[in-house]
Design a protein around this motif. Structure first.
Motif, PDB file in Angstrom:
ATOM      1  N   PRO A  59      43.821 -38.226 -19.786  1.00 37.03           N
ATOM      2  CA  PRO A  59      43.541 -37.236 -20.836  1.00 37.03           C
ATOM      3  C   PRO A  59      42.087 -36.737 -20.783  1.00 37.03           C
ATOM      4  O   PRO A  59      41.138 -37.524 -20.733  1.00 37.03           O
ATOM      5  N   GLY A  60      41.947 -35.417 -20.763  1.00 40.31           N
ATOM      6  CA  GLY A  60      40.619 -34.809 -20.776  1.00 40.31           C
ATOM      7  C   GLY A  60      39.906 -34.809 -19.445  1.00 40.31           C
ATOM      8  O   GLY A  60      38.758 -34.353 -19.364  1.00 40.31           O
ATOM      9  N   ILE A  61      40.546 -35.301 -18.387  1.00 32.53           N
ATOM     10  CA  ILE A  61      39.912 -35.391 -17.068  1.00 32.53           C
ATOM     11  C   ILE A  61      40.694 -34.541 -16.072  1.00 32.53           C
ATOM     12  O   ILE A  61      41.932 -34.583 -16.041  1.00 32.53           O
ATOM     13  N   ASP A  62      39.959 -33.785 -15.249  1.00 33.84           N
ATOM     14  CA  ASP A  62      40.591 -32.951 -14.230  1.00 33.84           C
ATOM     15  C   ASP A  62      40.890 -33.807 -13.000  1.00 33.84           C
ATOM     16  O   ASP A  62      39.981 -34.341 -12.363  1.00 33.84           O
ATOM     17  N   VAL A  63      42.157 -33.953 -12.669  1.00 34.28           N
ATOM     18  CA  VAL A  63      42.598 -34.696 -11.481  1.00 34.28           C
ATOM     19  C   VAL A  63      43.355 -33.723 -10.598  1.00 34.28           C
ATOM     20  O   VAL A  63      44.313 -33.082 -11.056  1.00 34.28           O
ATOM     21  N   ARG A  64      42.974 -33.604  -9.338  1.00 34.26           N
ATOM     22  CA  ARG A  64      43.614 -32.618  -8.472  1.00 34.26           C
ATOM     23  C   ARG A  64      43.799 -33.173  -7.064  1.00 34.26           C
ATOM     24  O   ARG A  64      43.062 -34.050  -6.622  1.00 34.26           O
TER      25      ARG A  64
ATOM     26  N   LEU B  58      34.667 -35.945 -12.952  1.00 34.38           N
ATOM     27  CA  LEU B  58      34.039 -36.354 -14.212  1.00 34.38           C
ATOM     28  C   LEU B  58      32.785 -35.519 -14.436  1.00 34.38           C
ATOM     29  O   LEU B  58      31.833 -35.627 -13.649  1.00 34.38           O
ATOM     30  N   PRO B  59      32.738 -34.681 -15.460  1.00 39.63           N
ATOM     31  CA  PRO B  59      31.516 -33.914 -15.728  1.00 39.63           C
ATOM     32  C   PRO B  59      30.343 -34.874 -15.979  1.00 39.63           C
ATOM     33  O   PRO B  59      30.428 -35.764 -16.830  1.00 39.63           O
TER      34      PRO B  59
ATOM     35  N   GLN C 236      31.091 -44.915 -21.321  1.00 43.05           N
ATOM     36  CA  GLN C 236      31.806 -46.165 -21.034  1.00 43.05           C
ATOM     37  C   GLN C 236      33.312 -45.983 -21.190  1.00 43.05           C
ATOM     38  O   GLN C 236      34.100 -46.448 -20.347  1.00 43.05           O
ATOM     39  N   ARG C 237      33.718 -45.291 -22.226  1.00 39.84           N
ATOM     40  CA  ARG C 237      35.159 -45.077 -22.457  1.00 39.84           C
ATOM     41  C   ARG C 237      35.780 -44.271 -21.312  1.00 39.84           C
ATOM     42  O   ARG C 237      36.863 -44.615 -20.814  1.00 39.84           O
ATOM     43  N   ILE C 238      35.093 -43.207 -20.888  1.00 35.33           N
ATOM     44  CA  ILE C 238      35.639 -42.357 -19.824  1.00 35.33           C
ATOM     45  C   ILE C 238      35.802 -43.147 -18.532  1.00 35.33           C
ATOM     46  O   ILE C 238      36.849 -43.092 -17.868  1.00 35.33           O
TER      47      ILE C 238
ATOM     48  N   VAL D 291      39.221 -44.154 -16.277  1.00 31.27           N
ATOM     49  CA  VAL D 291      39.374 -43.910 -14.843  1.00 31.27           C
ATOM     50  C   VAL D 291      39.679 -45.218 -14.117  1.00 31.27           C
ATOM     51  O   VAL D 291      40.539 -45.278 -13.227  1.00 31.27           O
ATOM     52  N   ALA D 292      38.978 -46.287 -14.490  1.00 31.90           N
ATOM     53  CA  ALA D 292      39.215 -47.591 -13.865  1.00 31.90           C
ATOM     54  C   ALA D 292      40.651 -48.050 -14.086  1.00 31.90           C
ATOM     55  O   ALA D 292      41.307 -48.586 -13.173  1.00 31.90           O
TER      56      ALA D 292
END
Length: 282
Positions: free
Chosen positions: A150-155, A165-166, A183-185, A189-190
């Motif tokens: 959520p909220g992250i561009d994955v391509r 990740l901006p 830390q949350r972002i 991803v992890a």
């Protein structure tokens, strides 16, 4: 300045002499040597006395002006001494700053050499001993699918997956100071990596805008340090194996958008988690 002070002293001496003459003249005027009134000698004496008094008054005025000039010169000298000290302090500060800049330049050059070494190591790790490049087979490529964060561009980018990740969401712009949501972002991803890419080789790419166009080493150093910060959280907080991860500092070399606008520069400031199809098991 010295000539003016000498002139001041000579004028004071002249004034003292004139005052003495005036005193003697006045004394004589009251004493036994005063010429009889109405005589020619009395008239001459009176004229000389008047002229001398005028000279004394003029000299007194000049001495007063010299006193003012002398005070002004002393004030100017004090100001000159103060300015001289200020200039000396500024020179000392500039010399210190120059020394600090030389030290930072040396540190940057050392860091760049280390980054170049890591890039070379990374490039070497993508090749077999015989020199052939590693190419993911079709089954590996087909099995590598994108994930939803959520909220992250994955391509999908060819055979790799890029998780973008901006950098402004992870760090205060242009620095290593983490934001409140960093830390949350990274934890999210992890979690996606552990769940979907537990054995894939992953490279953490650091990208910057052109804010340091005149200092490419500084841009690479910032990109490296930000990537290193993400690397540490993935390893230390999320227990992703160190051998699964690598760092690549790209600096400003691979922009996604134009650096001519603030939106474009913000887009270019990013950390990309690049998932490769080959695994750490070989």
């Amino acid at each position: 300045m010295r000539r003016l002070l000498d002139h001041f002293r000579s004028t004071r001496n002249l004034l003292a002499a004139a005052s003495l003459v005036c005193f003697l003249a006045c004394g004589c005027k009251q004493g036994a040597f005063q010429p009889p009134a109405g005589t020619a000698q009395s008239n001459v004496f009176q004229q000389q006395s008047t002229a001398l008094n005028s000279q004394v008054q003029d000299l007194t005025r000049r001495v007063g002006q010299l006193d003012l000039n002398n005070a002004d010169l002393h004030r100017q000298l004090a100001q000159a001494d103060q300015l001289k000290q200020q200039y000396a302090d500024q020179v000392s500060l500039l010399q210190k700053q120059l020394g600090d800049m030389a030290s930072r330049l040396k540190e940057t050059q050392t860091a760049k050499a280390e980054i170049d070494k890591q890039v070379q190591t990374l490039q070497a790790s993508t090749r077999f001993r015989g020199g052939a490049s590693i190419q993911a087979n079709s089954s590996a490529t087909n099995s590598l699918s994108t994930v939803q964060i959520p909220g992250i561009d994955v391509r999908q980018d060819g055979s790799v997956i890029r998780i973008e990740l901006p950098a402004d969401k992870l760090f205060v712009t242009g620095s290593l100071q983490p934001t409140l949501e960093a830390q949350r972002i990274i934890d999210e991803v992890a979690t996606a990596i552990i769940r979907s890419y537990p054995r894939q080789r992953i490279v953490i790419e650091g990208h910057t805008d052109n804010a340091q166009a005149g200092n490419p080493a500084g841009a690479h150093l910032l990109a490296y340090n930000q990537s290193q910060a993400v690397f540490q959280q993935l390893v230390q907080r999320n227990s992703i194996p160190v051998r699964q991860l690598a760092i690549a500092a790209m600096g400003e070399n691979h922009p996604l958008a134009s650096n001519g606008t603030e939106q474009g520069r913000a887009k270019n400031r990013r950390i990309e988690i690049v998932v490769y199809p080959d695994t750490i098991d070989g």
